[in-house]
Design a protein around this motif. Structure first.
Motif, PDB file in Angstrom:
ATOM      1  N   GLU A   1     -58.324 -21.306 -19.019  1.00 40.50           N
ATOM      2  CA  GLU A   1     -57.561 -22.558 -19.368  1.00 40.50           C
ATOM      3  C   GLU A   1     -58.678 -24.015 -18.812  1.00 40.50           C
ATOM      4  O   GLU A   1     -58.069 -24.961 -19.077  1.00 40.50           O
ATOM      5  N   MET A   2     -59.752 -23.610 -18.224  1.00 38.23           N
ATOM      6  CA  MET A   2     -60.647 -24.889 -17.741  1.00 38.23           C
ATOM      7  C   MET A   2     -60.818 -25.781 -18.820  1.00 38.23           C
ATOM      8  O   MET A   2     -60.989 -26.927 -18.727  1.00 38.23           O
ATOM      9  N   TRP A   3     -60.835 -25.545 -20.275  1.00 41.08           N
ATOM     10  CA  TRP A   3     -61.414 -26.282 -21.190  1.00 41.08           C
ATOM     11  C   TRP A   3     -60.374 -27.171 -21.787  1.00 41.08           C
ATOM     12  O   TRP A   3     -60.417 -28.003 -22.530  1.00 41.08           O
ATOM     13  N   ARG A   4     -59.159 -26.695 -21.400  1.00 43.83           N
ATOM     14  CA  ARG A   4     -57.931 -27.431 -21.851  1.00 43.83           C
ATOM     15  C   ARG A   4     -57.765 -28.673 -21.519  1.00 43.83           C
ATOM     16  O   ARG A   4     -57.407 -29.733 -22.287  1.00 43.83           O
ATOM     17  N   ALA A   5     -58.339 -29.272 -20.344  1.00 45.08           N
ATOM     18  CA  ALA A   5     -58.348 -30.561 -20.069  1.00 45.08           C
ATOM     19  C   ALA A   5     -59.383 -31.448 -20.868  1.00 45.08           C
ATOM     20  O   ALA A   5     -58.990 -32.509 -21.418  1.00 45.08           O
ATOM     21  N   ALA A   6     -60.462 -30.762 -21.322  1.00 45.67           N
ATOM     22  CA  ALA A   6     -61.379 -31.464 -22.101  1.00 45.67           C
ATOM     23  C   ALA A   6     -60.680 -31.705 -23.524  1.00 45.67           C
ATOM     24  O   ALA A   6     -60.781 -32.594 -24.383  1.00 45.67           O
ATOM     25  N   GLN A   7     -59.880 -30.544 -24.087  1.00 44.51           N
ATOM     26  CA  GLN A   7     -59.417 -30.930 -25.392  1.00 44.51           C
ATOM     27  C   GLN A   7     -58.241 -31.688 -25.422  1.00 44.51           C
ATOM     28  O   GLN A   7     -58.150 -32.558 -26.397  1.00 44.51           O
ATOM     29  N   ASP A   8     -57.573 -31.773 -24.384  1.00 46.26           N
ATOM     30  CA  ASP A   8     -56.417 -32.476 -24.165  1.00 46.26           C
ATOM     31  C   ASP A   8     -56.782 -34.247 -24.111  1.00 46.26           C
ATOM     32  O   ASP A   8     -55.951 -35.137 -24.589  1.00 46.26           O
ATOM     33  N   THR A   9     -57.752 -34.187 -23.515  1.00 49.41           N
ATOM     34  CA  THR A   9     -58.332 -35.842 -23.297  1.00 49.41           C
ATOM     35  C   THR A   9     -59.660 -36.096 -24.126  1.00 49.41           C
ATOM     36  O   THR A   9     -60.205 -37.253 -23.713  1.00 49.41           O
ATOM     37  N   ALA A  10     -59.824 -35.300 -25.295  1.00 49.47           N
ATOM     38  CA  ALA A  10     -60.862 -35.686 -26.164  1.00 49.47           C
ATOM     39  C   ALA A  10     -60.891 -37.274 -26.905  1.00 49.47           C
ATOM     40  O   ALA A  10     -61.799 -37.599 -26.991  1.00 49.47           O
ATOM     41  N   GLY A  11     -59.690 -37.552 -26.982  1.00 48.45           N
ATOM     42  CA  GLY A  11     -59.639 -38.962 -27.557  1.00 48.45           C
ATOM     43  C   GLY A  11     -59.345 -40.090 -26.518  1.00 48.45           C
ATOM     44  O   GLY A  11     -59.084 -41.292 -26.935  1.00 48.45           O
ATOM     45  N   ASP A  12     -59.348 -39.862 -25.170  1.00 50.99           N
ATOM     46  CA  ASP A  12     -59.113 -40.963 -24.105  1.00 50.99           C
ATOM     47  C   ASP A  12     -59.971 -40.645 -23.066  1.00 50.99           C
ATOM     48  O   ASP A  12     -59.796 -40.049 -22.117  1.00 50.99           O
ATOM     49  N   LEU A  13     -60.796 -41.544 -22.828  1.00 52.91           N
ATOM     50  CA  LEU A  13     -61.936 -41.483 -21.636  1.00 52.91           C
ATOM     51  C   LEU A  13     -61.073 -41.733 -20.445  1.00 52.91           C
ATOM     52  O   LEU A  13     -61.504 -41.096 -19.319  1.00 52.91           O
ATOM     53  N   MET A  14     -60.113 -42.496 -20.262  1.00 53.31           N
ATOM     54  CA  MET A  14     -59.448 -42.867 -18.799  1.00 53.31           C
ATOM     55  C   MET A  14     -58.646 -41.831 -18.625  1.00 53.31           C
ATOM     56  O   MET A  14     -58.719 -41.234 -17.473  1.00 53.31           O
TER      57      MET A  14
ATOM     58  N   LYS B   1     -77.159 -26.864 -11.039  1.00 55.48           N
ATOM     59  CA  LYS B   1     -77.622 -26.179  -9.698  1.00 55.48           C
ATOM     60  C   LYS B   1     -76.454 -25.425  -8.761  1.00 55.48           C
ATOM     61  O   LYS B   1     -77.025 -24.546  -8.326  1.00 55.48           O
ATOM     62  N   HIS B   2     -75.486 -25.911  -8.719  1.00 55.11           N
ATOM     63  CA  HIS B   2     -74.167 -25.058  -8.308  1.00 55.11           C
ATOM     64  C   HIS B   2     -74.141 -23.822  -8.967  1.00 55.11           C
ATOM     65  O   HIS B   2     -74.151 -22.868  -8.188  1.00 55.11           O
ATOM     66  N   PHE B   3     -74.072 -23.673 -10.013  1.00 53.29           N
ATOM     67  CA  PHE B   3     -74.020 -22.456 -10.748  1.00 53.29           C
ATOM     68  C   PHE B   3     -74.847 -21.592 -10.321  1.00 53.29           C
ATOM     69  O   PHE B   3     -74.981 -20.315  -9.981  1.00 53.29           O
ATOM     70  N   GLN B   4     -76.369 -22.118 -10.361  1.00 52.99           N
ATOM     71  CA  GLN B   4     -77.258 -21.411 -10.075  1.00 52.99           C
ATOM     72  C   GLN B   4     -77.347 -20.616  -8.821  1.00 52.99           C
ATOM     73  O   GLN B   4     -77.692 -19.626  -8.508  1.00 52.99           O
ATOM     74  N   LEU B   5     -76.814 -21.704  -7.672  1.00 51.03           N
ATOM     75  CA  LEU B   5     -76.811 -21.184  -6.173  1.00 51.03           C
ATOM     76  C   LEU B   5     -75.688 -19.912  -6.223  1.00 51.03           C
ATOM     77  O   LEU B   5     -76.067 -18.973  -5.716  1.00 51.03           O
TER      78      LEU B   5
ATOM     79  N   ILE C   1     -66.158 -21.815 -12.609  1.00 50.29           N
ATOM     80  CA  ILE C   1     -65.569 -23.233 -12.400  1.00 50.29           C
ATOM     81  C   ILE C   1     -66.817 -24.035 -12.712  1.00 50.29           C
ATOM     82  O   ILE C   1     -67.027 -25.068 -13.375  1.00 50.29           O
ATOM     83  N   GLU C   2     -68.091 -23.948 -11.962  1.00 49.27           N
ATOM     84  CA  GLU C   2     -69.237 -24.710 -11.902  1.00 49.27           C
ATOM     85  C   GLU C   2     -69.839 -24.470 -13.325  1.00 49.27           C
ATOM     86  O   GLU C   2     -70.329 -25.741 -13.588  1.00 49.27           O
ATOM     87  N   LEU C   3     -69.950 -23.698 -14.115  1.00 49.12           N
ATOM     88  CA  LEU C   3     -70.332 -23.380 -15.559  1.00 49.12           C
ATOM     89  C   LEU C   3     -69.465 -24.431 -16.335  1.00 49.12           C
ATOM     90  O   LEU C   3     -70.058 -25.002 -17.223  1.00 49.12           O
ATOM     91  N   ASN C   4     -68.127 -24.391 -16.189  1.00 48.80           N
ATOM     92  CA  ASN C   4     -67.238 -24.948 -16.939  1.00 48.80           C
ATOM     93  C   ASN C   4     -67.572 -26.721 -16.773  1.00 48.80           C
ATOM     94  O   ASN C   4     -67.501 -27.335 -17.657  1.00 48.80           O
ATOM     95  N   ALA C   5     -67.820 -26.997 -15.395  1.00 44.76           N
ATOM     96  CA  ALA C   5     -68.092 -28.253 -15.175  1.00 44.76           C
ATOM     97  C   ALA C   5     -69.517 -28.720 -15.690  1.00 44.76           C
ATOM     98  O   ALA C   5     -69.505 -30.067 -16.218  1.00 44.76           O
TER      99      ALA C   5
END
Length: 278
Positions: free
Chosen positions: A152-165, A128-132, A91-95
């Protein structure tokens, strides 16, 4: 160690296109340091423009599976707790990638430098969290990539790629806010098992994730004010459109409120999903 990109957006793409997990986090921290050193000296690095990849570079392992196919963790055992640390490291690496992506992807939107300060700092802390957590795995004769993880974690980025809000609504205000709910029980479990290194890592993550959620809520409100939109109603509409899960109690109401998310943000969505009240 590596050539310094000439803009913050180029720094973001440099992180996003680095496959090795540790190298990705080292670059994340180095670019963050360069950004803040420039800001402190009154010579900020230009934000610039860059085209982020549709999907960040990833190491060959872990094997990425559909969530239903990831083996169940049994936290009562040492192996189960190790698997849980691996899952949180994933999760942290994806973040790290999610927060550098927000920096590069939305440069066409006029934003104050404080916006970039917040997300660079957040990307630095996620690294830093990932390294810990990776240190915790190594102490258990393991490493990141040693176990399967979900894809599935990157799906949120793909779905919202055109909308900052929408990105702010889904990533920090829903996904990271969930971390505020689930981390205290994890800390208690590792403390009961006498695994102090994991307790220390998770306590650091817990303390800093409040700020990450707060950054999302802050800039979501900023954009709503610019557009003359009602904050809670807009959040609910975007969550219904872009978030593909259910909001489930129990909710950490105190920490969510500290981060700028009172119950009016999440309780209506929880009720709609049939999750009931906290």
């Amino acid at each position: 160690m590596f050539p310094a990109p000439d803009s913050l957006a180029a720094c973001a793409v440099d992180v996003l296109t680095t496959a090795d997990a540790l190298a990705k986090t080292v670059k994340s921290r180095a670019h963050a340091r360069a950004w803040f050193e420039g800001r402190a000296a009154g010579r900020p690095m230009p934000v610039g423009e860059a085209v982020p990849p549709a999907h960040p570079a990833r190491p060959e392992t872990p094997e990425l599976l559909a969530p239903r196919d990831v083996p169940r963790r049994r936290p009562g055992s040492a192996q189960g707790r190790k698997a849980l640390l691996h899952a949180v490291a994933h999760i942290e690496l994806n973040a790290v990638d999610l927060h550098w992506d927000i920096i590069a992807r939305f440069t066409a939107t006029p934003l104050p430098l404080d916006f970039y300060d917040d997300w660079v700092r957040t990307a630095d802390e996620e690294a830093k969290h990932f390294q810990l957590l990776n240190d915790c795995l190594r102490a258990r004769d393991s490493f990141y990539g040693d176990m399967p993880a979900h894809a599935e974690m990157w799906r949120a980025a793909q779905d919202t790629a055109g909308d900052l809000m929408a990105r702010l609504a889904v990533v920090p205000m829903i996904l990271e806010a969930r971390g505020l709910d689930v981390t205290p029980p994890m800390i208690a479990m590792f403390r009961k098992a006498g695994e102090q290194d994991a307790v220390d890592a998770l306590e650091t993550i817990y303390a800093e994730e409040v700020g990450h959620v707060a950054h999302g809520a802050k800039w979501f409100r900023f954009l709503c004010a610019q557009a003359g939109l009602a904050v809670e109603e807009t959040f609910h509409a975007l969550a219904r459109c872009y978030f593909h899960g259910a909001l489930k109690p129990p909710f950490n109401a105190d920490k969510r409120a500290e981060a700028g998310l009172p119950p009016a943000f999440y309780q209506p969505l929880a009720a709609e999903s049939g999750a009931g009240r906290a």
